[in-house]
Write a protein that holds these residues in place. Structure first.
Motif, PDB file in Angstrom:
ATOM      1  N   LYS A   1     100.795 -37.054  63.643  1.00 25.59           N
ATOM      2  CA  LYS A   1      99.683 -37.770  63.014  1.00 25.59           C
ATOM      3  C   LYS A   1      99.552 -37.478  61.519  1.00 25.59           C
ATOM      4  CE  LYS A   1      97.110 -37.947  67.366  1.00 25.59           C
ATOM      5  NZ  LYS A   1      95.910 -37.479  68.104  1.00 25.59           N
ATOM      6  N   LEU A   2     100.014 -36.316  61.095  1.00 25.88           N
ATOM      7  CA  LEU A   2     100.028 -35.949  59.684  1.00 25.88           C
ATOM      8  C   LEU A   2     101.381 -35.342  59.350  1.00 25.88           C
ATOM      9  CD1 LEU A   2      96.546 -34.205  59.112  1.00 25.88           C
ATOM     10  CD2 LEU A   2      97.158 -36.569  58.556  1.00 25.88           C
ATOM     11  N   GLU A   3     101.685 -35.282  58.062  1.00 29.77           N
ATOM     12  CA  GLU A   3     102.880 -34.570  57.613  1.00 29.77           C
ATOM     13  C   GLU A   3     102.535 -33.785  56.349  1.00 29.77           C
ATOM     14  OE1 GLU A   3     105.996 -37.285  56.718  1.00 29.77           O
ATOM     15  OE2 GLU A   3     104.931 -38.273  55.068  1.00 29.77           O
ATOM     16  N   PRO A   4     103.169 -32.631  56.136  1.00 26.89           N
ATOM     17  CA  PRO A   4     102.894 -31.844  54.935  1.00 26.89           C
ATOM     18  C   PRO A   4     103.533 -32.478  53.703  1.00 26.89           C
ATOM     19  CG  PRO A   4     104.605 -30.786  56.253  1.00 26.89           C
ATOM     20  CD  PRO A   4     104.129 -31.965  57.047  1.00 26.89           C
ATOM     21  N   ILE A   5     102.747 -32.581  52.649  1.00 25.24           N
ATOM     22  CA  ILE A   5     103.227 -33.119  51.378  1.00 25.24           C
ATOM     23  C   ILE A   5     103.672 -31.994  50.453  1.00 25.24           C
ATOM     24  CG2 ILE A   5     102.647 -34.513  49.367  1.00 25.24           C
ATOM     25  CD1 ILE A   5     102.737 -35.996  52.101  1.00 25.24           C
ATOM     26  N   ALA A   6     102.882 -30.922  50.410  1.00 26.68           N
ATOM     27  CA  ALA A   6     103.211 -29.782  49.555  1.00 26.68           C
ATOM     28  C   ALA A   6     102.481 -28.539  50.061  1.00 26.68           C
ATOM     29  CB  ALA A   6     102.823 -30.057  48.108  1.00 26.68           C
ATOM     30  N   ILE A   7     103.162 -27.401  49.990  1.00 23.77           N
ATOM     31  CA  ILE A   7     102.560 -26.100  50.295  1.00 23.77           C
ATOM     32  C   ILE A   7     102.109 -25.502  48.971  1.00 23.77           C
ATOM     33  CG2 ILE A   7     102.900 -23.844  51.347  1.00 23.77           C
ATOM     34  CD1 ILE A   7     103.248 -26.211  53.292  1.00 23.77           C
ATOM     35  N   LEU A   8     100.854 -25.141  48.850  1.00 26.27           N
ATOM     36  CA  LEU A   8     100.284 -24.745  47.560  1.00 26.27           C
ATOM     37  C   LEU A   8     100.531 -23.280  47.212  1.00 26.27           C
ATOM     38  CD1 LEU A   8      96.919 -26.717  47.643  1.00 26.27           C
ATOM     39  CD2 LEU A   8      99.157 -27.418  46.764  1.00 26.27           C
ATOM     40  N   SER A   9     101.591 -22.718  47.749  1.00 23.13           N
ATOM     41  CA  SER A   9     102.015 -21.357  47.434  1.00 23.13           C
ATOM     42  C   SER A   9     103.518 -21.372  47.218  1.00 23.13           C
ATOM     43  CB  SER A   9     101.675 -20.401  48.585  1.00 23.13           C
ATOM     44  OG  SER A   9     102.370 -19.168  48.431  1.00 23.13           O
TER      45      SER A   9
ATOM     46  N   GLU B   1     105.433 -19.101  47.763  1.00 29.92           N
ATOM     47  CA  GLU B   1     106.053 -18.363  48.859  1.00 29.92           C
ATOM     48  C   GLU B   1     106.304 -19.241  50.073  1.00 29.92           C
ATOM     49  OE1 GLU B   1     104.549 -14.294  49.624  1.00 29.92           O
ATOM     50  OE2 GLU B   1     103.115 -14.702  48.018  1.00 29.92           O
ATOM     51  N   GLY B   2     105.800 -20.471  50.046  1.00 33.15           N
ATOM     52  CA  GLY B   2     106.026 -21.396  51.139  1.00 33.15           C
ATOM     53  C   GLY B   2     105.179 -21.095  52.357  1.00 33.15           C
ATOM     54  N   SER B   3     105.568 -21.707  53.478  1.00 32.32           N
ATOM     55  CA  SER B   3     104.825 -21.581  54.730  1.00 32.32           C
ATOM     56  C   SER B   3     105.776 -21.234  55.860  1.00 32.32           C
ATOM     57  CB  SER B   3     104.116 -22.903  55.046  1.00 32.32           C
ATOM     58  OG  SER B   3     103.692 -22.959  56.391  1.00 32.32           O
ATOM     59  N   SER B   4     105.376 -20.297  56.690  1.00 34.96           N
ATOM     60  CA  SER B   4     106.188 -19.972  57.874  1.00 34.96           C
ATOM     61  C   SER B   4     106.001 -21.013  58.963  1.00 34.96           C
ATOM     62  CB  SER B   4     105.807 -18.587  58.415  1.00 34.96           C
ATOM     63  OG  SER B   4     104.493 -18.589  58.922  1.00 34.96           O
ATOM     64  N   VAL B   5     104.953 -21.831  58.855  1.00 33.66           N
ATOM     65  CA  VAL B   5     104.698 -22.890  59.831  1.00 33.66           C
ATOM     66  C   VAL B   5     105.532 -24.128  59.502  1.00 33.66           C
ATOM     67  CG1 VAL B   5     102.937 -24.369  60.865  1.00 33.66           C
ATOM     68  CG2 VAL B   5     102.362 -22.020  60.217  1.00 33.66           C
ATOM     69  N   PHE B   6     105.545 -24.504  58.217  1.00 31.11           N
ATOM     70  CA  PHE B   6     106.305 -25.671  57.767  1.00 31.11           C
ATOM     71  C   PHE B   6     107.364 -25.196  56.768  1.00 31.11           C
ATOM     72  CE2 PHE B   6     101.823 -27.089  58.440  1.00 31.11           C
ATOM     73  CZ  PHE B   6     102.043 -27.752  59.640  1.00 31.11           C
ATOM     74  N   LYS B   7     108.432 -24.648  57.307  1.00 32.53           N
ATOM     75  CA  LYS B   7     109.418 -23.963  56.473  1.00 32.53           C
ATOM     76  C   LYS B   7     110.163 -24.896  55.529  1.00 32.53           C
ATOM     77  CE  LYS B   7     110.056 -20.239  59.817  1.00 32.53           C
ATOM     78  NZ  LYS B   7     110.983 -19.502  60.709  1.00 32.53           N
ATOM     79  N   ASP B   8     110.265 -26.167  55.874  1.00 27.50           N
ATOM     80  CA  ASP B   8     111.009 -27.105  55.032  1.00 27.50           C
ATOM     81  C   ASP B   8     110.131 -27.846  54.026  1.00 27.50           C
ATOM     82  OD1 ASP B   8     113.367 -26.485  56.391  1.00 27.50           O
ATOM     83  OD2 ASP B   8     112.990 -28.001  57.932  1.00 27.50           O
ATOM     84  N   ALA B   9     108.824 -27.652  54.099  1.00 25.97           N
ATOM     85  CA  ALA B   9     107.928 -28.360  53.180  1.00 25.97           C
ATOM     86  C   ALA B   9     108.015 -27.745  51.783  1.00 25.97           C
ATOM     87  CB  ALA B   9     106.494 -28.298  53.693  1.00 25.97           C
ATOM     88  N   PRO B  10     108.070 -28.561  50.738  1.00 24.73           N
ATOM     89  CA  PRO B  10     108.217 -28.033  49.378  1.00 24.73           C
ATOM     90  C   PRO B  10     106.901 -27.513  48.816  1.00 24.73           C
ATOM     91  CG  PRO B  10     108.043 -30.410  49.294  1.00 24.73           C
ATOM     92  CD  PRO B  10     108.048 -30.044  50.755  1.00 24.73           C
ATOM     93  N   SER B  11     107.012 -26.635  47.849  1.00 26.43           N
ATOM     94  CA  SER B  11     105.856 -26.225  47.060  1.00 26.43           C
ATOM     95  C   SER B  11     105.919 -26.962  45.733  1.00 26.43           C
ATOM     96  CB  SER B  11     105.880 -24.717  46.817  1.00 26.43           C
ATOM     97  OG  SER B  11     106.935 -24.377  45.926  1.00 26.43           O
ATOM     98  N   PRO B  12     104.825 -27.042  44.988  1.00 28.28           N
ATOM     99  CA  PRO B  12     104.881 -27.688  43.664  1.00 28.28           C
ATOM    100  C   PRO B  12     105.941 -27.062  42.755  1.00 28.28           C
ATOM    101  CG  PRO B  12     102.611 -27.421  44.355  1.00 28.28           C
ATOM    102  CD  PRO B  12     103.446 -26.691  45.358  1.00 28.28           C
ATOM    103  N   SER B  13     106.107 -25.738  42.853  1.00 31.97           N
ATOM    104  CA  SER B  13     107.105 -25.079  42.007  1.00 31.97           C
ATOM    105  C   SER B  13     108.525 -25.517  42.362  1.00 31.97           C
ATOM    106  CB  SER B  13     106.971 -23.558  42.094  1.00 31.97           C
ATOM    107  OG  SER B  13     107.043 -23.115  43.437  1.00 31.97           O
ATOM    108  N   ASP B  14     108.752 -25.935  43.605  1.00 26.46           N
ATOM    109  CA  ASP B  14     110.059 -26.478  43.985  1.00 26.46           C
ATOM    110  C   ASP B  14     110.362 -27.775  43.248  1.00 26.46           C
ATOM    111  OD1 ASP B  14     110.625 -24.445  45.812  1.00 26.46           O
ATOM    112  OD2 ASP B  14     109.647 -25.501  47.478  1.00 26.46           O
ATOM    113  N   GLU B  15     109.308 -28.477  42.808  1.00 22.98           N
ATOM    114  CA  GLU B  15     109.465 -29.724  42.058  1.00 22.98           C
ATOM    115  C   GLU B  15     109.411 -29.492  40.553  1.00 22.98           C
ATOM    116  OE1 GLU B  15     107.558 -33.376  43.622  1.00 22.98           O
ATOM    117  OE2 GLU B  15     106.425 -32.001  44.905  1.00 22.98           O
TER     118      GLU B  15
END
Length: 332
Positions: free
Chosen positions: A224-232, A234-248
């Motif tokens: 129903k939802l998808e992660p757009i960005a992890i705001l750390s 260090e990323g997320s252990s729940v959504f390991k493939d989701a990017p952080s702003p610093s990745d962009e």
């Protein structure tokens, strides 16, 4: 007779030994080896069912087991977590009351509302988890990262941005993203908890929502939802493939993008008692039941000592006013 119809428990034995030691020492109170000799009290400055409460009900009983006492958990919500935090700070410094909150969340409330007491007088015990915030949207919107999200707002394709209550950490993070990432939303909508905010995004009431990674886990798992960005960063252990702003290639906002879950004792608590509770927290986090719960639910458990908890609190108090116009947020 060799039988004993009333066997002595370890706790009662310790209590008796403590009492004897106190008498021999001139009734000076707890001696070095007797603490704790009675049950303890843990304050959660949030309502039942939230993330801090969920962690407490899994971890705190194991801390009690390590200390060989029972620990009663009390929820003291109110004033954006300041009611319970203030009660903790003003409790007796005998080591029998402790509690937890999550920098920078409660420190933001403290900075915005300016209570009469000094939060930095609390005695840090340990950190026990890290919880990143993230931005989520419905899959059909096909938003690809923070830069694309900002582009959608600038074009007028999107206008609303949802999160938790106004004046809290997510509202502050939204304001930071507005300036750092040119996230030009027209209206911030605050909800009373992650659950209602996520439901609003799923229903289409709002297009985008910011909340913790674990809060949105089931909504993402169900598609129903998808992660757009992890705001750390260090990323997320729940959504390991989701990017952080610093990745962009965008600036990191780690100082506001994740919670460091901490435990504290009232001001003036003896450091020897703090050390004993700190050791118990470390052992409790390594207990099989806690580790298995962490793996099953995605709720990170991650021990850090009292110095890390102190740094998390002090960094929030010192850094956030330099980065964020809190008076503006408070007046919105």
């Amino acid at each position: 007779m060799t039988g004993n119809k009333h066997p002595i428990s370890r706790r009662n034995f310790l209590a008796g030994a403590a009492a004897s030691s106190a008498l021999l020492a001139g009734c000076t109170g707890d001696s070095g080896g007797s603490y704790p000799s009675e049950d303890m009290h843990y304050i959660v400055p949030f309502s039942q069912g939230g993330g801090t409460d969920t962690y407490a009900r899994k971890v705190v009983p194991e801390i009690g087991n390590e200390l060989d006492v029972s620990v009663a958990i009390e929820n003291v919500p109110g004033a954006a977590s300041l009611k319970g935090t203030g009660e903790l700070l003003k409790s007796k410094s005998d080591g029998y009351t402790f509690g937890g909150f999550n920098p920078p969340s409660t420190p933001i409330s403290y900075l915005v509302h300016e209570p009469s007491w000094d939060i930095t007088k609390l005695v840090p015990v340990a950190t026990y988890a890290r919880t990143p915030y993230a931005v989520f949207a419905r899959p059909e919107l096909e938003i690809e990262g923070m830069k694309d999200l900002a582009k959608r707002y600038r074009s007028g394709d999107l206008s609303k941005f949802a999160g938790l209550a106004r004046g809290g950490i997510v509202h502050v993070a939204a304001n930071v993203m507005k300036s750092e990432y040119d996230l030009k939303y027209n209206r911030y909508i605050g909800y009373d908890g992650g659950g209602p905010a996520i439901k609003a995004a799923i229903s289409g009431e709002v297009p985008v929502v910011a909340t913790t990674d674990t809060a949105a886990m089931s909504a993402v798992d169900s598609g129903k939802l998808e992660p757009i960005a992890i705001l750390s960063s260090e990323g997320s252990s729940v959504f390991k493939d989701a990017p952080s702003p610093s990745d962009e290639g965008l600036p990191s906002i780690d100082y506001i993008g994740q919670l460091t879950r901490c435990m504290f004792l009232p001001k003036g608590t003896d450091t020897k008692k703090r050390d004993k509770v700190e050791d118990a927290v470390k052992s409790a986090l390594n207990h099989d039941s806690v580790q298995q719960w962490s793996k099953k639910t995605g709720n990170i458990v991650e021990f850090g000592g009292h110095e890390k908890a102190k740094k998390a609190l002090n960094d929030s108090i010192e850094t956030i006013p330099k980065k964020v116009d809190l008076k503006k947020i408070a007046s919105e």
